[in-house]
Design a protein around this motif. Structure first.
Motif, PDB file in Angstrom:
ATOM      1  N   GLN A 290      -7.112  -1.589   2.196  1.00  0.00           N
ATOM      2  CA  GLN A 290      -7.533  -2.333   3.380  1.00  0.00           C
ATOM      3  C   GLN A 290      -7.103  -3.800   3.257  1.00  0.00           C
ATOM      4  N   SER A 291      -7.322  -4.361   2.045  1.00  0.00           N
ATOM      5  CA  SER A 291      -6.944  -5.752   1.796  1.00  0.00           C
ATOM      6  C   SER A 291      -6.886  -5.998   0.289  1.00  0.00           C
ATOM      7  N   LEU A 292      -6.274  -7.108  -0.048  1.00  0.00           N
ATOM      8  CA  LEU A 292      -6.159  -7.542  -1.432  1.00  0.00           C
ATOM      9  C   LEU A 292      -6.694  -8.971  -1.484  1.00  0.00           C
TER      10      LEU A 292
ATOM     11  N   PRO B 247      -2.984 -17.541 -14.304  1.00  0.00           N
ATOM     12  CA  PRO B 247      -4.386 -17.149 -14.128  1.00  0.00           C
ATOM     13  C   PRO B 247      -4.703 -16.821 -12.666  1.00  0.00           C
ATOM     14  N   LEU B 248      -4.295 -15.630 -12.274  1.00  0.00           N
ATOM     15  CA  LEU B 248      -4.546 -15.102 -10.936  1.00  0.00           C
ATOM     16  C   LEU B 248      -5.170 -13.715 -11.090  1.00  0.00           C
ATOM     17  N   TRP B 249      -6.147 -13.400 -10.235  1.00  0.00           N
ATOM     18  CA  TRP B 249      -6.824 -12.125 -10.312  1.00  0.00           C
ATOM     19  C   TRP B 249      -6.813 -11.463  -8.940  1.00  0.00           C
ATOM     20  N   LYS B 250      -6.642 -10.131  -8.945  1.00  0.00           N
ATOM     21  CA  LYS B 250      -6.565  -9.374  -7.698  1.00  0.00           C
ATOM     22  C   LYS B 250      -7.700  -8.363  -7.631  1.00  0.00           C
ATOM     23  N   LYS B 251      -8.339  -8.325  -6.491  1.00  0.00           N
ATOM     24  CA  LYS B 251      -9.364  -7.325  -6.224  1.00  0.00           C
ATOM     25  C   LYS B 251      -8.907  -6.537  -5.005  1.00  0.00           C
ATOM     26  N   GLN B 252      -8.750  -5.237  -5.180  1.00  0.00           N
ATOM     27  CA  GLN B 252      -8.308  -4.417  -4.054  1.00  0.00           C
ATOM     28  C   GLN B 252      -9.513  -3.808  -3.344  1.00  0.00           C
TER      29      GLN B 252
ATOM     30  N   ASP C  18       0.881  -1.168   0.000  1.00  0.00           N
ATOM     31  CA  ASP C  18       0.000   0.000   0.000  1.00  0.00           C
ATOM     32  C   ASP C  18       0.913   1.209   0.000  1.00  0.00           C
ATOM     33  N   ASP C  19       0.857   1.960  -1.076  1.00  0.00           N
ATOM     34  CA  ASP C  19       1.751   3.119  -1.181  1.00  0.00           C
ATOM     35  C   ASP C  19       1.274   4.312  -0.360  1.00  0.00           C
TER      36      ASP C  19
ATOM     37  N   LEU D 295      -5.607 -10.947   1.781  1.00  0.00           N
ATOM     38  CA  LEU D 295      -4.359 -10.574   2.447  1.00  0.00           C
ATOM     39  C   LEU D 295      -4.380  -9.083   2.755  1.00  0.00           C
ATOM     40  N   THR D 296      -3.649  -8.702   3.786  1.00  0.00           N
ATOM     41  CA  THR D 296      -3.572  -7.291   4.172  1.00  0.00           C
ATOM     42  C   THR D 296      -2.172  -6.752   3.855  1.00  0.00           C
ATOM     43  N   PRO D 297      -2.025  -5.429   3.842  1.00  0.00           N
ATOM     44  CA  PRO D 297      -0.715  -4.845   3.518  1.00  0.00           C
ATOM     45  C   PRO D 297       0.420  -5.428   4.362  1.00  0.00           C
ATOM     46  N   GLN D 298       1.540  -5.647   3.689  1.00  0.00           N
ATOM     47  CA  GLN D 298       2.788  -6.177   4.232  1.00  0.00           C
ATOM     48  C   GLN D 298       2.787  -7.696   4.422  1.00  0.00           C
ATOM     49  N   GLN D 299       1.687  -8.376   4.119  1.00  0.00           N
ATOM     50  CA  GLN D 299       1.708  -9.836   4.174  1.00  0.00           C
ATOM     51  C   GLN D 299       2.398 -10.373   2.923  1.00  0.00           C
TER      52      GLN D 299
END
Length: 154
Positions: free
Chosen positions: A49-51, A124-129, A42-43, A89-93
Motif C-alpha cells: 500500500q505504501s512505504l 541510516p535510513l529505515w523502511k516500513k512497508q 510492488d512486485d 511513498l506509494t508504489p511507482q513514486q
C-alpha cells in the motif's frame, strides 16, 4: 582538477529528474551524465500500500556526503547529486536519485553503482512497508551487502 560539486538532499517532496540532469550536464568539463532513479516497487505478491521511510537527521546527510566524497575521490567525477526521499511513498513514486557528471562514461557508471551500493548498506535510513495484511520493517538484504563488499579495498 576543479573542486567537485556535491549536492546532497534528504526531502519529503518529489524531485524533477529533468532538472537534476540539466544541472549535472552544465558541470564544466562534463562529457557524461549518469542518472539513476529508484522507485517504490510492488512486485504484486505483497500488495504494498505504501512505504514509510525514516532517517536520522544530520547523520543521514553526513553519511550521504561521505559516500559522495568517496565516489569523487575514487572515480574522479566532477559532480554528484544524491537525493533521497523520506516520509510515506506509494508504489511507482521516486524514492532516490543518484546523479554523476564526469569527463567519461566509465567513471560515471562506476561512481553511480558505487554510490547506490554504499547507500543501500551505509546510510541510516529505515523502511516500513504497509501491506494489505499489516505493516513491518524491511530487513537489510544480504545481496546489498554483497554488492557493497566488492568495492572494499582491503
Amino acid at each position: 582538477m576543479d573542486k567537485p560539486l556535491i549536492k546532497i538532499t534528504v526531502q519529503t517532496e518529489d524531485f524533477s529528474l529533468a532538472d537534476e540532469y540539466q544541472l549535472l550536464a552544465n558541470t564544466p568539463g562534463c562529457g557524461a551524465v549518469l542518472t539513476f532513479s529508484g522507485l517504490v516497487r510492488d512486485d504484486g505478491s505483497t500488495q504494498l500500500q505504501s512505504l514509510e521511510l525514516e532517517h536520522y537527521p544530520g547523520m543521514t546527510e553526513q553519511a550521504l556526503t561521505d559516500i559522495a566524497l568517496l565516489a569523487v575521490a575514487r572515480f574522479k567525477v566532477k559532480a554528484v547529486t544524491l537525493i533521497h526521499r523520506i516520509g510515506t511513498l506509494t508504489p511507482q513514486q521516486q524514492i532516490v536519485l543518484v546523479g554523476v557528471a564526469s569527463s567519461h562514461r566509465r567513471e560515471a557508471f562506476q561512481a553511480g553503482e558505487f554510490i547506490m551500493d554504499y547507500l543501500k548498506t551505509k546510510a541510516p535510513l529505515w523502511k516500513k512497508q504497509h501491506l494489505a495484511t499489516g505493516s513491518d520493517w524491511v530487513d537489510a538484504k544480504h545481496t546489498d551487502a554483497e554488492c557493497a563488499k566488492r568495492w572494499d579495498l582491503s
